[in-house]
Design a protein around this motif. Structure first.
Motif, mmCIF file in Angstrom:
data_model
loop_
_atom_site.group_PDB
_atom_site.id
_atom_site.type_symbol
_atom_site.label_atom_id
_atom_site.label_comp_id
_atom_site.label_asym_id
_atom_site.label_seq_id
_atom_site.Cartn_x
_atom_site.Cartn_y
_atom_site.Cartn_z
ATOM 1 N N LYS A 1 28.372 -17.793 21.366
ATOM 2 C CA LYS A 1 28.493 -16.592 22.189
ATOM 3 C C LYS A 1 28.974 -16.952 23.589
ATOM 4 N N ASN A 2 28.436 -18.054 24.129
ATOM 5 C CA ASN A 2 28.834 -18.498 25.464
ATOM 6 C C ASN A 2 30.302 -18.902 25.507
ATOM 7 N N ILE A 3 30.742 -19.588 24.449
ATOM 8 C CA ILE A 3 32.146 -20.022 24.391
ATOM 9 C C ILE A 3 33.059 -18.792 24.339
ATOM 10 N N LEU A 4 32.667 -17.787 23.545
ATOM 11 C CA LEU A 4 33.470 -16.554 23.454
ATOM 12 C C LEU A 4 33.521 -15.843 24.811
ATOM 13 N N MET A 5 32.362 -15.816 25.494
ATOM 14 C CA MET A 5 32.334 -15.167 26.809
ATOM 15 C C MET A 5 33.206 -15.930 27.809
ATOM 16 N N LEU A 6 33.158 -17.260 27.729
ATOM 17 C CA LEU A 6 34.001 -18.066 28.620
ATOM 18 C C LEU A 6 35.487 -17.830 28.327
ATOM 19 N N ALA A 7 35.808 -17.649 27.047
ATOM 20 C CA ALA A 7 37.201 -17.369 26.676
ATOM 21 C C ALA A 7 37.634 -16.026 27.267
ATOM 22 N N ALA A 8 36.741 -15.036 27.195
ATOM 23 C CA ALA A 8 37.060 -13.718 27.761
ATOM 24 C C ALA A 8 37.243 -13.817 29.274
ATOM 25 N N MET A 9 36.400 -14.617 29.922
ATOM 26 C CA MET A 9 36.521 -14.781 31.375
ATOM 27 C C MET A 9 37.813 -15.498 31.748
ATOM 28 N N THR A 10 38.201 -16.486 30.947
ATOM 29 C CA THR A 10 39.462 -17.188 31.197
ATOM 30 C C THR A 10 40.622 -16.207 31.089
ATOM 31 N N MET A 11 40.542 -15.328 30.086
ATOM 32 C CA MET A 11 41.602 -14.314 29.934
ATOM 33 C C MET A 11 41.686 -13.444 31.183
ATOM 34 N N LEU A 12 40.528 -13.086 31.708
ATOM 35 C CA LEU A 12 40.508 -12.249 32.910
ATOM 36 C C LEU A 12 41.121 -12.973 34.105
ATOM 37 N N TRP A 13 40.808 -14.285 34.216
ATOM 38 C CA TRP A 13 41.401 -15.067 35.314
ATOM 39 C C TRP A 13 42.917 -15.110 35.176
ATOM 40 N N VAL A 14 43.377 -15.348 33.953
ATOM 41 C CA VAL A 14 44.828 -15.450 33.721
ATOM 42 C C VAL A 14 45.492 -14.109 34.030
ATOM 43 N N LYS A 15 44.857 -13.014 33.587
ATOM 44 C CA LYS A 15 45.427 -11.678 33.826
ATOM 45 C C LYS A 15 45.475 -11.383 35.327
ATOM 46 N N SER A 16 44.384 -11.737 36.041
ATOM 47 C CA SER A 16 44.385 -11.438 37.483
ATOM 48 C C SER A 16 45.421 -12.294 38.192
ATOM 49 N N GLY A 17 45.635 -13.535 37.706
ATOM 50 C CA GLY A 17 46.661 -14.398 38.268
ATOM 51 C C GLY A 17 48.045 -13.819 38.046
ATOM 52 N N ALA A 18 48.261 -13.308 36.823
ATOM 53 C CA ALA A 18 49.555 -12.716 36.476
ATOM 54 C C ALA A 18 49.835 -11.483 37.341
ATOM 55 N N ARG A 19 48.778 -10.709 37.580
ATOM 56 C CA ARG A 19 48.946 -9.502 38.410
ATOM 57 C C ARG A 19 49.334 -9.876 39.829
ATOM 58 N N LEU A 20 48.690 -10.949 40.344
ATOM 59 C CA LEU A 20 48.984 -11.363 41.721
ATOM 60 C C LEU A 20 50.413 -11.882 41.841
ATOM 61 N N ARG A 21 50.853 -12.607 40.787
ATOM 62 C CA ARG A 21 52.213 -13.150 40.833
ATOM 63 C C ARG A 21 53.257 -12.049 40.768
ATOM 64 N N SER A 22 52.956 -11.008 39.990
ATOM 65 C CA SER A 22 53.935 -9.918 39.843
ATOM 66 C C SER A 22 53.901 -8.959 41.024
ATOM 67 N N ALA A 23 52.854 -9.049 41.865
ATOM 68 C CA ALA A 23 52.732 -8.129 43.008
ATOM 69 C C ALA A 23 53.728 -8.487 44.115
#
Lengths: 135, 145
Positions: free
Chosen positions: B123-145
């Motif tokens: 469960k922790n690994i899955l949650m960490l994967a979801a958090m990594t996705m969020l980091w990547v998405k927020s990074g992508a948003r900042l780059r496209s801004a």
């Protein structure tokens, strides 16, 4: 760490983290005043061995947490069955039979988690001491 | 809905889901801190007084963290703290697993096989994967801004 990840960590993050770490101190202080600041002695030990039990206690009240209790030999022969599924019907029998002082020892088959859950529920009801027999 | 809006919407959904998980975990422990205290003792990592204090502090932290993850303004900081907390939980669970302790993780009230150490690690690994996705998405948003 890639640059874009670093850029997502502005100083505001640190303020939020500090706030989130500090805020729970207040409600936790409140719950600690309810339950007491000093830790209760960890007397509700789990996983105690049969030899330890014999050394420490002269009398024990055995509780059989197996779903389908079968007769056992020796000290556990008079065990009272108590399973979560039959909680409402079997718990009153415990209160009838237990003298309120003899340590309760919950046991189950090796690898079965019922004894842990039953012991936890009994502790939540305020019964003391409740011990779990190590598998 | 364009790609940017889709990215933002999925990030919000993921954050809210993670927030609910933390909120649920914290609330379950808040119902009975003495039970959670027993769970912490079984890890055999802390002394009884530290375990007692942690049993009263951690549930509130998880609840507030859950709420913060669902709040846009607080989300980046909450996400960072949640990531660190999940990594810490994973480390602790790994130590339990390596020491061969047969305990319930105490992650959620209720117990059962869902609270067993291998399942908790997953469960922790899955949650960490979801958090990594969020980091990547927020990074992508900042780059496209």
């Amino acid at each position: 760490m890639p640059n874009h990840l670093i850029s997502t960590l502005p100083s505001r993050c640190l303020h939020v983290i500090l706030l989130l770490l500090a805020l729970p101190l207040l409600p936790s202080a409140w719950t600690l005043t309810q339950h007491g600041w000093l830790a209760p002695a960890p007397q509700l030990k789990s996983g105690i061995s049969e030899s330890e039990l014999q050394k420490k206690y002269s009398q024990l009240f055995w509780i059989d947490a197996r779903e389908n209790p079968r007769p056992l030999s020796g000290t556990r022969s008079g065990a009272l069955p108590l399973h979560e599924k039959n909680w409402d019907t079997q718990l009153p029998l415990l209160f009838q039979a237990w003298d309120g002082q003899t340590p309760l020892v919950v046991f189950c088959d090796p690898g079965c988690d019922n004894s842990r859950r039953v012991a936890r529920k009994l502790r939540e009801l305020g019964l003391d001491p409740v011990l779990e027999l190590a598998p | 809905m364009n790609a940017k809006a889709k990215n933002s919407f999925s990030s919000v959904c993921l954050s809210v889901t993670l927030g609910l998980i933390f909120l649920l975990a914290g609330f379950g422990k808040l119902l009975s801190p003495p039970t959670f205290y027993q769970n912490i003792l079984e890890y055999r990592l802390l002394d009884s007084q530290s375990s007692w204090l942690l049993a009263h502090y951690l549930p509130w932290l998880e609840c507030l963290l859950g709420l913060a993850l669902m709040t846009a303004f607080l989300r980046p900081g909450a996400l960072l703290l949640a990531t660190m907390l999940c990594l810490l939980f994973l480390l602790v669970l790994a130590s339990v697993w390596l020491r061969g302790l047969n305990i319930s993780c105490g992650c959620f009230a209720g117990g059962g096989w869902l609270d067993s150490v291998p399942v908790a690690m997953l469960k922790n690994i899955l949650m960490l994967a979801a958090m990594t996705m969020l980091w990547v998405k927020s990074g992508a948003r900042l780059r496209s801004a």
